[in-house]
Design a protein around this motif. Structure first.
Motif, PDB file in Angstrom:
ATOM      1  N   GLY A 241       0.808  -1.227   0.000  1.00  0.00           N
ATOM      2  CA  GLY A 241       0.000   0.000   0.000  1.00  0.00           C
ATOM      3  C   GLY A 241       0.833   1.266   0.000  1.00  0.00           C
ATOM      4  O   GLY A 241       2.056   1.228  -0.127  1.00  0.00           O
ATOM      5  N   ASP A 242       0.162   2.389   0.154  1.00  0.00           N
ATOM      6  CA  ASP A 242       0.830   3.695   0.262  1.00  0.00           C
ATOM      7  C   ASP A 242       1.263   3.953   1.697  1.00  0.00           C
ATOM      8  O   ASP A 242       1.934   4.947   1.961  1.00  0.00           O
ATOM      9  N   VAL A 243       0.809   3.079   2.614  1.00  0.00           N
ATOM     10  CA  VAL A 243       1.090   3.266   4.038  1.00  0.00           C
ATOM     11  C   VAL A 243       2.098   2.219   4.494  1.00  0.00           C
ATOM     12  O   VAL A 243       1.891   1.017   4.266  1.00  0.00           O
ATOM     13  N   HIS A 244       3.180   2.673   5.123  1.00  0.00           N
ATOM     14  CA  HIS A 244       4.201   1.729   5.616  1.00  0.00           C
ATOM     15  C   HIS A 244       3.585   0.840   6.701  1.00  0.00           C
ATOM     16  O   HIS A 244       2.872   1.344   7.574  1.00  0.00           O
ATOM     17  N   PRO A 245       3.860  -0.473   6.678  1.00  0.00           N
ATOM     18  CA  PRO A 245       3.273  -1.378   7.689  1.00  0.00           C
ATOM     19  C   PRO A 245       3.559  -0.949   9.140  1.00  0.00           C
ATOM     20  O   PRO A 245       2.746  -1.201  10.035  1.00  0.00           O
ATOM     21  N   ASP A 246       4.669  -0.260   9.375  1.00  0.00           N
ATOM     22  CA  ASP A 246       5.006   0.155  10.753  1.00  0.00           C
ATOM     23  C   ASP A 246       3.982   1.151  11.320  1.00  0.00           C
ATOM     24  O   ASP A 246       3.940   1.400  12.521  1.00  0.00           O
ATOM     25  N   VAL A 247       3.159   1.728  10.440  1.00  0.00           N
ATOM     26  CA  VAL A 247       2.126   2.666  10.898  1.00  0.00           C
ATOM     27  C   VAL A 247       1.146   1.956  11.825  1.00  0.00           C
ATOM     28  O   VAL A 247       0.518   2.585  12.686  1.00  0.00           O
ATOM     29  N   ALA A 248       1.049   0.638  11.704  1.00  0.00           N
ATOM     30  CA  ALA A 248       0.119  -0.137  12.560  1.00  0.00           C
ATOM     31  C   ALA A 248       0.432   0.079  14.048  1.00  0.00           C
ATOM     32  O   ALA A 248      -0.444  -0.047  14.902  1.00  0.00           O
ATOM     33  N   ALA A 249       1.677   0.459  14.365  1.00  0.00           N
ATOM     34  CA  ALA A 249       2.049   0.659  15.784  1.00  0.00           C
ATOM     35  C   ALA A 249       1.528   1.992  16.318  1.00  0.00           C
ATOM     36  O   ALA A 249       1.467   2.215  17.528  1.00  0.00           O
ATOM     37  N   VAL A 250       1.126   2.894  15.412  1.00  0.00           N
ATOM     38  CA  VAL A 250       0.714   4.255  15.817  1.00  0.00           C
ATOM     39  C   VAL A 250      -0.784   4.473  15.600  1.00  0.00           C
ATOM     40  O   VAL A 250      -1.462   5.098  16.414  1.00  0.00           O
ATOM     41  N   ALA A 251      -1.299   3.929  14.483  1.00  0.00           N
ATOM     42  CA  ALA A 251      -2.695   4.185  14.094  1.00  0.00           C
ATOM     43  C   ALA A 251      -3.660   3.511  15.073  1.00  0.00           C
ATOM     44  O   ALA A 251      -3.310   2.520  15.722  1.00  0.00           O
ATOM     45  N   GLY A 252      -4.879   4.039  15.147  1.00  0.00           N
ATOM     46  CA  GLY A 252      -5.922   3.411  15.957  1.00  0.00           C
ATOM     47  C   GLY A 252      -6.595   2.293  15.196  1.00  0.00           C
ATOM     48  O   GLY A 252      -7.059   1.295  15.745  1.00  0.00           O
ATOM     49  N   ALA A 253      -6.646   2.447  13.838  1.00  0.00           N
ATOM     50  CA  ALA A 253      -7.247   1.433  12.952  1.00  0.00           C
ATOM     51  C   ALA A 253      -6.588   1.582  11.588  1.00  0.00           C
ATOM     52  O   ALA A 253      -6.188   2.689  11.203  1.00  0.00           O
ATOM     53  N   LEU A 254      -6.435   0.445  10.868  1.00  0.00           N
ATOM     54  CA  LEU A 254      -5.692   0.482   9.598  1.00  0.00           C
ATOM     55  C   LEU A 254      -6.210  -0.605   8.662  1.00  0.00           C
ATOM     56  O   LEU A 254      -6.435  -1.747   9.090  1.00  0.00           O
ATOM     57  N   THR A 255      -6.409  -0.250   7.373  1.00  0.00           N
ATOM     58  CA  THR A 255      -6.848  -1.253   6.384  1.00  0.00           C
ATOM     59  C   THR A 255      -5.616  -1.941   5.785  1.00  0.00           C
ATOM     60  O   THR A 255      -4.602  -1.293   5.553  1.00  0.00           O
ATOM     61  N   PRO A 256      -5.706  -3.233   5.505  1.00  0.00           N
ATOM     62  CA  PRO A 256      -4.598  -3.964   4.885  1.00  0.00           C
ATOM     63  C   PRO A 256      -4.604  -3.771   3.370  1.00  0.00           C
ATOM     64  O   PRO A 256      -5.614  -3.413   2.770  1.00  0.00           O
ATOM     65  N   VAL A 257      -3.451  -3.986   2.747  1.00  0.00           N
ATOM     66  CA  VAL A 257      -3.334  -4.033   1.275  1.00  0.00           C
ATOM     67  C   VAL A 257      -2.493  -5.258   0.932  1.00  0.00           C
ATOM     68  O   VAL A 257      -1.371  -5.366   1.401  1.00  0.00           O
TER      69      VAL A 257
END
Ligand SMILES: NC(=O)C1=CN([C@@H]2O[C@H](COP(=O)(O)OP(=O)(O)OC[C@H]3O[C@@H](n4cnc5c(N)ncnc54)[C@H](OP(=O)(O)O)[C@@H]3O)[C@@H](O)[C@H]2O)C=CC1
Ligand SMILES: Nc1nc(=O)c2c([nH]1)NC[C@@H]1CN(c3ccc(C(=O)N[C@@H](CCC(=O)O)C(=O)O)cc3)C=[N+]21
Length: 291
Positions: A241-257
């Motif tokens: 995706g356009d979002v680095h997987p490490d964002v999962a540690a910061v975001a409250g919710a995240l969609t997978p790609v």
């Protein structure tokens, strides 16, 4: 750790609703999928859409024109599909080969059969807050947010990307849902300063891992529309995706790609075809049938 937002359950709910409503119609809705050329991604997308249509009880037909097809041939095909009462939805797979101008092509589709929601009449209705057919990916993002009960009204929303297919119509849908919307793009200086303001961040830039953890407000809902094929090894293209997987540690919710917004796009296309079939031609919007 971010709450994962898989697309499949939300897409299944949308498909079940589409199948239920299709079953109430006198005849199964018909979807015409027009493809010009044999670009492998387009062939795969169109095949996937046709397969899903059958699962929902819709009739679909793929109309494949050769890569070198002249504009007149494509316009003639659209004229035939516009006039065919068994065809309720028409989608022209983008991008078209470079010798074809998409504007008159998309404009040649009857607005009430424009299940891509990209016709100027439908875009105008969207921005005017009037009923009409909405573009599949933006509407799919809204359906995913609703399915997971994620707040939109009053939220600070930032969209990265301003394309006609995703960013711009999504901005209108979020405005119509009372979010406070900022649209960033390649000319936005200090992108991180803008994305960090977002309680709801939607990324549709087509740049692998553009968004890194430092660019995300802790606890934000992050929707990754990007689909990028990256070569891990020669010939081993995988999707990211356009979002680095490490964002999962910061975001409250995240969609997978993959497995996030993609399935929503297809489900929304089929729902749009049912909506188009429910509203007799020329009557759309009066009965408030469209969202
Ligand atoms: N999951 C799904 O169902 C779908 C996924 N997609 C995916 O979504 C992504 C976007 O698609 P689409 O909107 O058609 O793409 P476009 O290439 O048409 O638009 C990309 C947008 O992102 C902006 N952008 C590019 N680079 C940057 C950057 N470094 N910083 C900020 N903004 C940037 C561009 O800015 P500018 O306007 O200044 O050039 C442009 O507005 C793609 O990966 C595509 O594959 C698309 C459709 C459906
Ligand atoms: N007129 C038109 N309308 C579109 O809506 C349109 C288009 N042209 N051209 C191409 C883009 C892209 N697009 C996708 C649809 C589904 C997935 C999808 O289902 N992706 C799966 C992965 C599929 C795979 O494995 O390759 C996923 O993200 O989970 C992706 C991308 C619609 N588009």
């Amino acid at each position: 750790m971010a709450r994962p937002l898989p697309g499949a359950p939300a897409a299944q709910a949308l498909l079940a609703e589409a199948a239920r409503r299709a079953g109430r119609l006198a005849a199964p809705p018909g979807l015409a999928l027009v493809r010009v050329g044999d670009d492998p991604a387009s062939v795969a997308y169109v095949r996937g859409k046709a397969r899903k249509a059958a699962e929902v009880g819709l009739r679909s037909a793929v109309h494949a024109l050769p890569e070198a097809a002249p504009q007149a041939e494509l316009l003639a095909l659209l004229g035939t599909l516009n006039a065919d009462p068994a065809v309720h939805g028409i989608l022209v797979q983008l991008p078209l080969p470079p010798h074809l101008d998409p504007e008159p092509v998309l404009g040649a589709i009857l607005p009430e059969k424009d299940v891509d929601g990209l016709h100027p009449v439908n875009i105008g209705r969207l921005w005017a807050g009037q009923p009409g057919l909405r573009p599949c990916t933006p509407a799919g993002v809204m359906a995913l947010l609703a399915f997971y009960g994620l707040p939109v009204a009053g939220q600070r929303a930032v969209i990265v990307g301003r394309s006609a297919l995703v960013g711009r119509p999504l901005a209108a849908l979020l405005l119509n849902a009372n979010a406070t919307v900022t649209v960033a793009h390649s000319r936005t200086p200090d992108l991180g300063a803008v994305t960090r303001e977002a309680e709801l961040l939607i990324v549709a830039a087509g740049r692998a891992h553009l968004i890194t953890p430092d660019m995300v407000r802790p606890g934000a809902t992050v929707i990754d529309v990007g689909i990028n094929r990256v070569a891990d090894a020669p010939g081993q293209g995988r999707l990211t995706g356009d979002v680095h997987p490490d964002v999962a540690a910061v975001a409250g919710a995240l969609t997978p790609v993959p497995g996030g917004v993609g399935p929503m796009t297809v489900a929304q296309l089929l729902m749009n075809t049912v909506l188009a079939a429910e509203a007799p031609a020329g009557q759309e919007g009066r009965g408030g049938r469209f969202r």
